[in-house]
Design a protein around this motif. Sequence first.
Motif, PDB file in Angstrom:
ATOM      1  N   MET A 123       0.859  -1.175   0.000  1.00 21.49           N
ATOM      2  CA  MET A 123       0.000   0.000   0.000  1.00 21.49           C
ATOM      3  C   MET A 123       0.905   1.237   0.000  1.00 21.49           C
ATOM      4  O   MET A 123       1.777   1.375   0.847  1.00 21.49           O
ATOM      5  N   ASN A 124       0.675   2.129  -0.935  1.00 23.60           N
ATOM      6  CA  ASN A 124       1.453   3.362  -0.955  1.00 23.60           C
ATOM      7  C   ASN A 124       0.779   4.415  -0.062  1.00 23.60           C
ATOM      8  O   ASN A 124      -0.313   4.199   0.465  1.00 23.60           O
ATOM      9  N   THR A 125       1.411   5.540   0.087  1.00 20.76           N
ATOM     10  CA  THR A 125       0.923   6.580   0.989  1.00 20.76           C
ATOM     11  C   THR A 125      -0.450   7.102   0.578  1.00 20.76           C
ATOM     12  O   THR A 125      -1.326   7.299   1.422  1.00 20.76           O
ATOM     13  N   LEU A 126      -0.655   7.309  -0.694  1.00 23.03           N
ATOM     14  CA  LEU A 126      -1.949   7.797  -1.167  1.00 23.03           C
ATOM     15  C   LEU A 126      -3.062   6.792  -0.858  1.00 23.03           C
ATOM     16  O   LEU A 126      -4.137   7.172  -0.383  1.00 23.03           O
ATOM     17  N   ASP A 127      -2.800   5.520  -1.113  1.00 23.62           N
ATOM     18  CA  ASP A 127      -3.789   4.496  -0.797  1.00 23.62           C
ATOM     19  C   ASP A 127      -4.106   4.477   0.700  1.00 23.62           C
ATOM     20  O   ASP A 127      -5.262   4.310   1.095  1.00 23.62           O
ATOM     21  N   TYR A 128      -3.076   4.621   1.519  1.00 25.30           N
ATOM     22  CA  TYR A 128      -3.277   4.644   2.974  1.00 25.30           C
ATOM     23  C   TYR A 128      -4.222   5.782   3.377  1.00 25.30           C
ATOM     24  O   TYR A 128      -5.183   5.569   4.111  1.00 25.30           O
ATOM     25  N   PHE A 129      -3.951   6.984   2.897  1.00 26.48           N
ATOM     26  CA  PHE A 129      -4.787   8.128   3.289  1.00 26.48           C
ATOM     27  C   PHE A 129      -6.196   8.030   2.706  1.00 26.48           C
ATOM     28  O   PHE A 129      -7.163   8.414   3.370  1.00 26.48           O
ATOM     29  N   ASN A 130      -6.327   7.512   1.507  1.00 27.20           N
ATOM     30  CA  ASN A 130      -7.665   7.287   0.952  1.00 27.20           C
ATOM     31  C   ASN A 130      -8.451   6.292   1.804  1.00 27.20           C
ATOM     32  O   ASN A 130      -9.630   6.508   2.104  1.00 27.20           O
ATOM     33  N   ALA A 131      -7.796   5.210   2.205  1.00 31.13           N
ATOM     34  CA  ALA A 131      -8.459   4.210   3.052  1.00 31.13           C
ATOM     35  C   ALA A 131      -8.815   4.792   4.411  1.00 31.13           C
ATOM     36  O   ALA A 131      -9.906   4.554   4.941  1.00 31.13           O
ATOM     37  N   ARG A 132      -7.918   5.573   4.964  1.00 29.37           N
ATOM     38  CA  ARG A 132      -8.170   6.195   6.271  1.00 29.37           C
ATOM     39  C   ARG A 132      -9.370   7.140   6.206  1.00 29.37           C
ATOM     40  O   ARG A 132     -10.228   7.136   7.087  1.00 29.37           O
ATOM     41  N   LEU A 133      -9.435   7.958   5.159  1.00 32.76           N
ATOM     42  CA  LEU A 133     -10.563   8.885   5.006  1.00 32.76           C
ATOM     43  C   LEU A 133     -11.873   8.146   4.748  1.00 32.76           C
ATOM     44  O   LEU A 133     -12.935   8.591   5.180  1.00 32.76           O
ATOM     45  N   GLN A 134     -11.806   7.018   4.085  1.00 27.23           N
ATOM     46  CA  GLN A 134     -13.003   6.229   3.822  1.00 27.23           C
ATOM     47  C   GLN A 134     -13.512   5.564   5.103  1.00 27.23           C
ATOM     48  O   GLN A 134     -14.706   5.349   5.252  1.00 27.23           O
ATOM     49  N   ALA A 135     -12.615   5.263   6.048  1.00 26.90           N
ATOM     50  CA  ALA A 135     -12.975   4.515   7.253  1.00 26.90           C
ATOM     51  C   ALA A 135     -13.276   5.400   8.457  1.00 26.90           C
ATOM     52  O   ALA A 135     -13.721   4.893   9.488  1.00 26.90           O
ATOM     53  N   THR A 136     -13.035   6.704   8.348  1.00 28.00           N
ATOM     54  CA  THR A 136     -13.209   7.594   9.498  1.00 28.00           C
ATOM     55  C   THR A 136     -14.027   8.820   9.118  1.00 28.00           C
ATOM     56  O   THR A 136     -14.183   9.141   7.940  1.00 28.00           O
ATOM     57  N   ILE A 137     -14.514   9.493  10.163  1.00 23.48           N
ATOM     58  CA  ILE A 137     -15.177  10.777   9.982  1.00 23.48           C
ATOM     59  C   ILE A 137     -14.751  11.663  11.149  1.00 23.48           C
ATOM     60  O   ILE A 137     -14.687  11.206  12.291  1.00 23.48           O
ATOM     61  N   SER A 138     -14.431  12.898  10.875  1.00 20.38           N
ATOM     62  CA  SER A 138     -14.023  13.813  11.937  1.00 20.38           C
ATOM     63  C   SER A 138     -15.257  14.337  12.665  1.00 20.38           C
ATOM     64  O   SER A 138     -16.365  14.341  12.103  1.00 20.38           O
ATOM     65  N   PRO A 139     -15.093  14.794  13.903  1.00 19.24           N
ATOM     66  CA  PRO A 139     -16.236  15.386  14.605  1.00 19.24           C
ATOM     67  C   PRO A 139     -16.877  16.533  13.823  1.00 19.24           C
ATOM     68  O   PRO A 139     -18.105  16.641  13.774  1.00 19.24           O
ATOM     69  N   MET A 140     -16.059  17.383  13.207  1.00 17.83           N
ATOM     70  CA  MET A 140     -16.589  18.511  12.443  1.00 17.83           C
ATOM     71  C   MET A 140     -17.387  18.040  11.232  1.00 17.83           C
ATOM     72  O   MET A 140     -18.472  18.549  10.966  1.00 17.83           O
ATOM     73  N   ASP A 141     -16.861  17.056  10.507  1.00 21.78           N
ATOM     74  CA  ASP A 141     -17.576  16.534   9.337  1.00 21.78           C
ATOM     75  C   ASP A 141     -18.863  15.833   9.753  1.00 21.78           C
ATOM     76  O   ASP A 141     -19.876  15.922   9.057  1.00 21.78           O
ATOM     77  N   TYR A 142     -18.827  15.129  10.882  1.00 22.66           N
ATOM     78  CA  TYR A 142     -20.039  14.458  11.369  1.00 22.66           C
ATOM     79  C   TYR A 142     -21.123  15.486  11.683  1.00 22.66           C
ATOM     80  O   TYR A 142     -22.269  15.335  11.251  1.00 22.66           O
ATOM     81  N   LEU A 143     -20.776  16.549  12.413  1.00 25.88           N
ATOM     82  CA  LEU A 143     -21.771  17.580  12.746  1.00 25.88           C
ATOM     83  C   LEU A 143     -22.336  18.245  11.493  1.00 25.88           C
ATOM     84  O   LEU A 143     -23.533  18.492  11.399  1.00 25.88           O
ATOM     85  N   LYS A 144     -21.460  18.538  10.545  1.00 27.01           N
ATOM     86  CA  LYS A 144     -21.906  19.149   9.291  1.00 27.01           C
ATOM     87  C   LYS A 144     -22.850  18.210   8.537  1.00 27.01           C
ATOM     88  O   LYS A 144     -23.883  18.629   8.033  1.00 27.01           O
ATOM     89  N   SER A 145     -22.523  16.930   8.503  1.00 24.72           N
ATOM     90  CA  SER A 145     -23.337  15.951   7.780  1.00 24.72           C
ATOM     91  C   SER A 145     -24.697  15.736   8.415  1.00 24.72           C
ATOM     92  O   SER A 145     -25.693  15.593   7.706  1.00 24.72           O
ATOM     93  N   ILE A 146     -24.783  15.708   9.758  1.00 28.51           N
ATOM     94  CA  ILE A 146     -26.091  15.468  10.372  1.00 28.51           C
ATOM     95  C   ILE A 146     -27.002  16.684  10.269  1.00 28.51           C
ATOM     96  O   ILE A 146     -28.217  16.549  10.360  1.00 28.51           O
TER      97      ILE A 146
END
Length: 130
Positions: A1-24
Amino acid sequence: MNTLDYFNARLQATISPMDYLKSIKINPEKYFLIDVRNGPNNLRNITIKGAKVIPEQELQNRLNEIPKDKEIIVYCWDVWCNTASKVAKFLLERDYTVKELTGGIAAWKEMNFPVSDSTQKDSTPNNCGC
């Protein structure tokens, strides 16, 4: 897994508190937020407002409480806790759509986002199980 793949996977698997509040705010019915922290109730009395409390140790017996038609957001104590990751893996293996809330309750409280306080006496032994 290269660095870009790692960060893409991380962003796909997580949500930040700010993004969660904005989304709800945009779609409040999209998510089902679960506090999966183990430990005695007196240590878990502060939860994210609107979260369903299902400790990781009780999860297998309470799957019927978790809707399959929503995106499940799980959180635990902090970045050093991997309980939410364990729960996310468990739910993903059962065909749920799941993300982990980054930073857990610690990040949420640090940002002064809405919490609930369910102060209760606890008769449960301190069996963290982390």
